[in-house]
Structures are given as structure tokens and as C-alpha cells.
Design an enzyme around this catalytic site. Sequence first.
Site, mmCIF file in Angstrom:
data_model
loop_
_atom_site.group_PDB
_atom_site.id
_atom_site.type_symbol
_atom_site.label_atom_id
_atom_site.label_comp_id
_atom_site.label_asym_id
_atom_site.label_seq_id
_atom_site.Cartn_x
_atom_site.Cartn_y
_atom_site.Cartn_z
ATOM 1 N N ASP A 189 98.017 57.082 35.921
ATOM 2 C CA ASP A 189 98.293 56.041 36.907
ATOM 3 C C ASP A 189 97.073 55.683 37.739
ATOM 4 O OD1 ASP A 189 98.158 58.478 38.470
ATOM 5 O OD2 ASP A 189 99.059 57.326 40.086
ATOM 6 N N ASP A 193 96.994 65.907 31.484
ATOM 7 C CA ASP A 193 96.621 64.561 31.029
ATOM 8 C C ASP A 193 95.118 64.409 30.849
ATOM 9 O OD1 ASP A 193 96.141 64.669 33.769
ATOM 10 O OD2 ASP A 193 97.084 62.745 34.238
ATOM 11 N N ARG A 239 101.491 53.715 34.464
ATOM 12 C CA ARG A 239 101.841 54.839 33.574
ATOM 13 C C ARG A 239 102.534 54.346 32.317
ATOM 14 N NH1 ARG A 239 101.067 59.483 36.673
ATOM 15 N NH2 ARG A 239 101.678 59.330 38.852
ATOM 16 N N ASP A 279 88.806 66.308 34.601
ATOM 17 C CA ASP A 279 87.709 65.562 35.216
ATOM 18 C C ASP A 279 86.685 66.586 35.738
ATOM 19 O OD1 ASP A 279 86.499 63.220 36.253
ATOM 20 O OD2 ASP A 279 87.571 63.391 38.124
ATOM 21 N N PHE A 328 87.535 55.128 35.042
ATOM 22 C CA PHE A 328 88.889 55.476 35.484
ATOM 23 C C PHE A 328 89.901 54.942 34.474
ATOM 24 C CE2 PHE A 328 92.726 55.664 37.993
ATOM 25 C CZ PHE A 328 92.579 56.917 38.569
ATOM 26 N N LYS A 385 86.674 64.265 30.541
ATOM 27 C CA LYS A 385 85.466 63.506 30.922
ATOM 28 C C LYS A 385 84.361 64.528 31.110
ATOM 29 C CE LYS A 385 87.609 59.983 33.842
ATOM 30 N NZ LYS A 385 87.765 59.617 35.266
HETATM 31 P P1 5GP Z 1 90.079 67.397 38.177
HETATM 32 O O1 5GP Z 1 90.756 68.420 39.026
HETATM 33 O O2 5GP Z 1 89.751 67.873 36.787
HETATM 34 O O3 5GP Z 1 88.884 66.800 38.866
HETATM 35 O O4 5GP Z 1 91.072 66.180 38.091
HETATM 36 C C1 5GP Z 1 92.138 66.172 37.240
HETATM 37 C C2 5GP Z 1 93.173 65.201 37.691
HETATM 38 O O5 5GP Z 1 92.577 64.033 38.271
HETATM 39 C C3 5GP Z 1 93.989 64.695 36.522
HETATM 40 O O6 5GP Z 1 95.116 65.509 36.286
HETATM 41 C C4 5GP Z 1 94.374 63.305 36.977
HETATM 42 O O7 5GP Z 1 95.532 63.366 37.760
HETATM 43 C C5 5GP Z 1 93.231 62.875 37.846
HETATM 44 N N1 5GP Z 1 92.260 62.046 37.124
HETATM 45 C C6 5GP Z 1 90.989 62.340 36.803
HETATM 46 N N2 5GP Z 1 90.389 61.352 36.148
HETATM 47 C C7 5GP Z 1 91.313 60.356 36.046
HETATM 48 C C8 5GP Z 1 91.313 59.056 35.445
HETATM 49 O O8 5GP Z 1 90.342 58.559 34.859
HETATM 50 N N3 5GP Z 1 92.471 58.365 35.536
HETATM 51 C C9 5GP Z 1 93.577 58.846 36.158
HETATM 52 N N4 5GP Z 1 94.652 58.058 36.185
HETATM 53 N N5 5GP Z 1 93.627 60.073 36.718
HETATM 54 C C10 5GP Z 1 92.492 60.817 36.665
#
Ligand code: 5GP
Length: 171
Positions: free
Chosen positions: A153, A94, A159, A97, A146, A125
Site C-alpha cells: 500500500d 511482503d 493493495r 527494505d 516505492f 530492496k
Molecule cells: P524494513 O523494516 O525492512 O525497512 O521495512 C519493511 C516494511 O516497510 C515492509 O513490510 C513494508 O511494510 C514497508 N515497505 C518498505 N518498502 C516498501 C515499498 O516499496 N512499498 C511499500 N508499500 N511498503 C514498503
Amino acid sequence: MARVLIDRRTIHKRVRELGIAISRDYAGEELLVVAILKGAAIFVADLVRQIAVPLSVEFMEVCSYDGTESTSRVAIIKDLQAPLAGKNILLVEDIVDTGATLSSLITHLRARNPKTLRVCALLTKPDRRLIHVDLDYLGFSVPNEFVVGYGLDYRGLYRNLPDLRILNSQM
Ligand code: 5GP
């Protein structure tokens, strides 16, 4: 209501474009689409219907997030059962980050010797990235806010919103 970041028509148009690009790149091949639960469930449902090559869909579930803060701990809650050796894997996520979730999943799946492994993310992001990951297919780059809706979610909610929105205190 929270501000709409990307509306449903724009999402639909971009998902179509991604499907066309994926279909072109995998022409004559078979694909195993691996979607990451729960956030990518709605995206993958729309995406696979825009892909023209023969494919199957599997799901993995990981836990890497608590509230609105990323952590670097990534636990696999549901793994794939099917062998991956010799298969074309398209990992569907999805939002990327810090990159921790995706990079750990890529390492995990590469160890199982797929023929190819590519990544399709709906959102990224870039300002938040701590670990570099190559995104072969990308929907949209978003600012450091966010995001909820279209499968994403906040504590299990939102969602079902058809548009991508920025979460704020009014929700
Ligand atoms: P990462 O491991 O890249 O830091 O985080 C990825 C996961 O963090 C995504 O699969 C998601 O579940 C969650 N996440 C990161 N940013 C957001 C956001 O802006 N909104 C939501 N709902 N989930 C996020």
C-alpha cells in the site's frame, strides 16, 4: 498510471515456483505459516495454495513504516497466541527494505523455540539494507523505488492492484 514493475503473470509464475520449492523442502513435515499483516495478506493467500504439505496459517501485525520512509522502530500490534516450540515456522513478509522489521521479528520468534524458522519474502530492496537478514525464499529483487500493488500500500491504498507498480505522482 504508474509503471508496472512486475506483472500479474510473472508474479503468479514466481509464487508457483516458491510453493514448489517450499513443498519440496518441507516434504514429510508440517508447517506453520506466519504472515505479516497487512502487506503480506494477498501474497500469503496465493502462496499457501501452491504448497502441498499440511500447514496452518497465523497472522502477526507490526507497525514499522510511516509514509514512504522506513523507521527502525518496530511495534508488534498483533502477536501469535499459539505456542511455537517444536514447530516449523515460515515467516512470510511482503518486502524487505532496511531489514529492521524482519530482523526484529526473527529475534522475537526465535525466543519462542521453534524447531525451524525460515523466511519467505515476496520482494527485497538490497540497496536499502541496513541490517542483514537471510531470505530463504525470495520472489524478486527490486530497485530502490516505492512499490505498490499485490498487497502493498501507500497510506492504505493500492493493495488491490493485481500488478506490482512503482508509485509516482500521477497516482
Ligand atoms: P524494513 O523494516 O525492512 O525497512 O521495512 C519493511 C516494511 O516497510 C515492509 O513490510 C513494508 O511494510 C514497508 N515497505 C518498505 N518498502 C516498501 C515499498 O516499496 N512499498 C511499500 N508499500 N511498503 C514498503
